[in-house]
Design a protein around this motif. Structure first.
Motif, PDB file in Angstrom:
ATOM      1  N   VAL A 189      47.442  57.557   2.992  1.00 30.33           N
ATOM      2  CA  VAL A 189      46.070  57.329   2.564  1.00 30.33           C
ATOM      3  C   VAL A 189      45.786  55.835   2.527  1.00 30.33           C
ATOM      4  N   ALA A 190      44.651  55.442   3.087  1.00 35.70           N
ATOM      5  CA  ALA A 190      44.276  54.031   3.115  1.00 35.70           C
ATOM      6  C   ALA A 190      43.756  53.596   1.746  1.00 35.70           C
ATOM      7  N   PRO A 191      43.969  52.330   1.381  1.00 33.47           N
ATOM      8  CA  PRO A 191      43.359  51.814   0.145  1.00 33.47           C
ATOM      9  C   PRO A 191      41.833  51.943   0.211  1.00 33.47           C
ATOM     10  N   VAL A 192      41.208  52.067  -0.942  1.00 37.33           N
ATOM     11  CA  VAL A 192      39.758  52.281  -0.989  1.00 37.33           C
ATOM     12  C   VAL A 192      39.018  51.160  -0.265  1.00 37.33           C
ATOM     13  N   ARG A 193      39.438  49.916  -0.494  1.00 35.70           N
ATOM     14  CA  ARG A 193      38.770  48.770   0.140  1.00 35.70           C
ATOM     15  C   ARG A 193      38.851  48.870   1.663  1.00 35.70           C
ATOM     16  N   GLN A 194      40.016  49.233   2.156  1.00 31.57           N
ATOM     17  CA  GLN A 194      40.192  49.366   3.604  1.00 31.57           C
ATOM     18  C   GLN A 194      39.332  50.499   4.159  1.00 31.57           C
ATOM     19  N   CYS A 195      39.235  51.589   3.410  1.00 34.57           N
ATOM     20  CA  CYS A 195      38.413  52.724   3.826  1.00 34.57           C
ATOM     21  C   CYS A 195      36.945  52.324   3.917  1.00 34.57           C
ATOM     22  N   VAL A 196      36.460  51.614   2.899  1.00 33.51           N
ATOM     23  CA  VAL A 196      35.054  51.190   2.880  1.00 33.51           C
ATOM     24  C   VAL A 196      34.764  50.245   4.043  1.00 33.51           C
ATOM     25  N   ILE A 197      35.661  49.290   4.280  1.00 36.83           N
ATOM     26  CA  ILE A 197      35.466  48.337   5.381  1.00 36.83           C
ATOM     27  C   ILE A 197      35.467  49.057   6.721  1.00 36.83           C
ATOM     28  N   SER A 198      36.373  50.021   6.884  1.00 39.29           N
ATOM     29  CA  SER A 198      36.456  50.774   8.134  1.00 39.29           C
ATOM     30  C   SER A 198      35.172  51.549   8.399  1.00 39.29           C
ATOM     31  N   VAL A 199      34.673  52.241   7.387  1.00 37.89           N
ATOM     32  CA  VAL A 199      33.434  53.011   7.540  1.00 37.89           C
ATOM     33  C   VAL A 199      32.257  52.076   7.815  1.00 37.89           C
ATOM     34  N   ALA A 200      32.206  50.945   7.102  1.00 35.21           N
ATOM     35  CA  ALA A 200      31.114  49.989   7.301  1.00 35.21           C
ATOM     36  C   ALA A 200      31.093  49.479   8.737  1.00 35.21           C
ATOM     37  N   LYS A 201      32.260  49.169   9.288  1.00 35.38           N
ATOM     38  CA  LYS A 201      32.330  48.694  10.669  1.00 35.38           C
ATOM     39  C   LYS A 201      31.883  49.771  11.654  1.00 35.38           C
ATOM     40  N   ILE A 202      32.358  50.999  11.442  1.00 35.87           N
ATOM     41  CA  ILE A 202      32.014  52.102  12.349  1.00 35.87           C
ATOM     42  C   ILE A 202      30.513  52.354  12.343  1.00 35.87           C
ATOM     43  N   VAL A 203      29.934  52.457  11.150  1.00 34.77           N
ATOM     44  CA  VAL A 203      28.500  52.750  11.037  1.00 34.77           C
ATOM     45  C   VAL A 203      27.668  51.596  11.579  1.00 34.77           C
ATOM     46  N   THR A 204      28.070  50.353  11.293  1.00 34.53           N
ATOM     47  CA  THR A 204      27.322  49.185  11.778  1.00 34.53           C
ATOM     48  C   THR A 204      27.323  49.114  13.291  1.00 34.53           C
ATOM     49  N   PHE A 205      28.480  49.301  13.906  1.00 35.06           N
ATOM     50  CA  PHE A 205      28.560  49.206  15.364  1.00 35.06           C
ATOM     51  C   PHE A 205      27.863  50.389  16.039  1.00 35.06           C
ATOM     52  N   PHE A 206      27.927  51.569  15.416  1.00 33.63           N
ATOM     53  CA  PHE A 206      27.191  52.707  15.954  1.00 33.63           C
ATOM     54  C   PHE A 206      25.687  52.431  15.890  1.00 33.63           C
ATOM     55  N   THR A 207      25.239  51.841  14.781  1.00 27.52           N
ATOM     56  CA  THR A 207      23.824  51.494  14.611  1.00 27.52           C
ATOM     57  C   THR A 207      23.389  50.459  15.644  1.00 27.52           C
TER      58      THR A 207
END
Length: 381
Positions: A229-247
């Protein structure tokens, strides 16, 4: 274990229900342009012929697939049955004639274009009237009709555009009250913002792609498997990058396509959208591009943006109005997308710390692959 099985069964039923009953995208939309500045009220109507045939096969005397073989006399009767205008005093206007029939092709879709004329009574109040319209919609309940209003030359000098999109007719909302004097830039912005929200909310394929991208976000890959399981901070950063680049990806192609700089046929784009789901679902099962997920999101975002643009392709916007519509539509999409991410990611992060998350992740991915495979086959026919 019984709880896990019940949960998986519920998820399977839910996704299967969406896949079998919901359309990934609405089919070709109709358009109606209203002109009240003549002795009569004139409607210029754009009907997609493939949808018209689904609604009433009797309008096409030919048994082959030639959509251009339309019975114009029957079509005139059909429109007079399904299109009407009522004055504010509840007096129905008489439909005088339907003429200027022509067939045009937009983005590889054939449209029947015609004009319908309604006689204004002597006491007609031009400040407001009702349009009742359910052509195609009476049989094809997923169909949508964009209604636009044409300003006269005097108003063009004061208004920012000569065509204003004023409403959307859809299932169970077949009557639109039109008040020309109350058409503003804000009313058009609000309309397109809400339409962007409804479009992404109903776009099962877009949502499924986004879900598959973020399913493994709470996890860390090792030895070509999703493991710890990834640390919460890493999870948030990963999702933020994915959503931003998809946008960024879908916003770029949505803008370029809507403004007319690029154009691709709708059918290959829809197939590629389904393919993007298949690839992202595979990655959710076994890491394929865990280190470059944001760039994959950007590349597939370019494709999804082209699909978003299909919704706006036949609305008749002029140069100035299209900018407002584009911004509003995209903001509507982003609003729903952000709300979904905010609601889903915390749940995934908590489930990732349970022993049954792997089963949920794989089950959802397999169902997404099944849906994507079905859409690829369906859209290739």
């Amino acid at each position: 274990m019984k709880t896990v099985i019940n949960l998986l069964f519920g998820l399977t039923f839910l996704v299967s229900l969406f896949c079998t009953k919901a359309f990934a995208h609405s089919a070709s939309t109709s358009a109606v342009f209203i002109d009240t500045h003549k002795p009569q009220i004139e409607l210029e109507i754009y009907l997609p012929l493939d949808q018209l045939r689904l609604a009433d096969e009797s309008l096409f005397p030919s048994q082959n697939d030639d959509l251009k073989q339309v019975n114009f006399s029957a079509l005139q009767d059909y429109l007079q049955t399904h299109v009407s205008i009522t004055a504010q005093n509840s007096q129905p206007l008489t439909a005088q004639k339907v003429d200027d029939f022509a067939i045009h092709e937009f983005d590889n879709v054939l449209f029947m274009v015609m004009k319908m004329h309604f006689i204004k009574p002597d006491n007609f109040d031009n400040s407001g009237f009702s349009l009742h319209y359910n052509a195609i919609l009476h049989r094809v309940v997923t169909h949508k009709i964009y209604v636009s209003y044409r300003n006269d030359m005097h108003e063009v000098l004061k208004a920012s555009q000569d065509i204003a999109t004023i409403g959307l007719i859809r299932y169970q909302r077949e009557t639109l009250f039109i008040e020309p004097e109350k058409i503003t830039a804000w009313s058009q912005f609000k309309l397109m913002f809400l339409n962007g929200m409804s479009h992404i909310a109903a776009g099962i394929d877009h949502l499924l792609f986004l879900l598959c991208l973020i399913l493994p976000a709470p996890l860390v890959s090792a030895n070509k498997r999703w493991q710890s399981v990834a640390p919460v901070r890493q999870c948030v950063i990963s999702v933020a990058k994915i959503v931003t680049f998809f946008t960024l990806g879908h916003s770029l192609t949505l803008a370029l396509t809507t403004l007319g700089y690029i154009s691709f046929p709708a059918k290959p784009i829809e197939i590629l959208v389904a393919t993007s789901i298949l690839v992202s679902a595979l990655n959710a099962i076994r890491p394929i591009f865990s280190q470059s997920a944001m760039w994959i999101a950007f590349i597939f975002g370019l494709i999804h943006g082209q699909a978003f643009a299909i919704e706006m392709s036949h609305m008749g916007f002029d140069t100035q109005a299209i900018i407002v519509a584009l911004v509003a539509f995209n903001l509507g999409i982003e609003t729903v997308q952000l709300l979904i991410v905010i609601c889903v990611v915390p749940v995934l992060a908590m489930l990732a710390r349970t022993y049954f998350y792997s089963a949920i992740r794989i089950a959802l991915s397999v169902l997404a692959m099944a849906a994507a495979s079905y859409w690829i086959i369906e859209r290739s026919v």
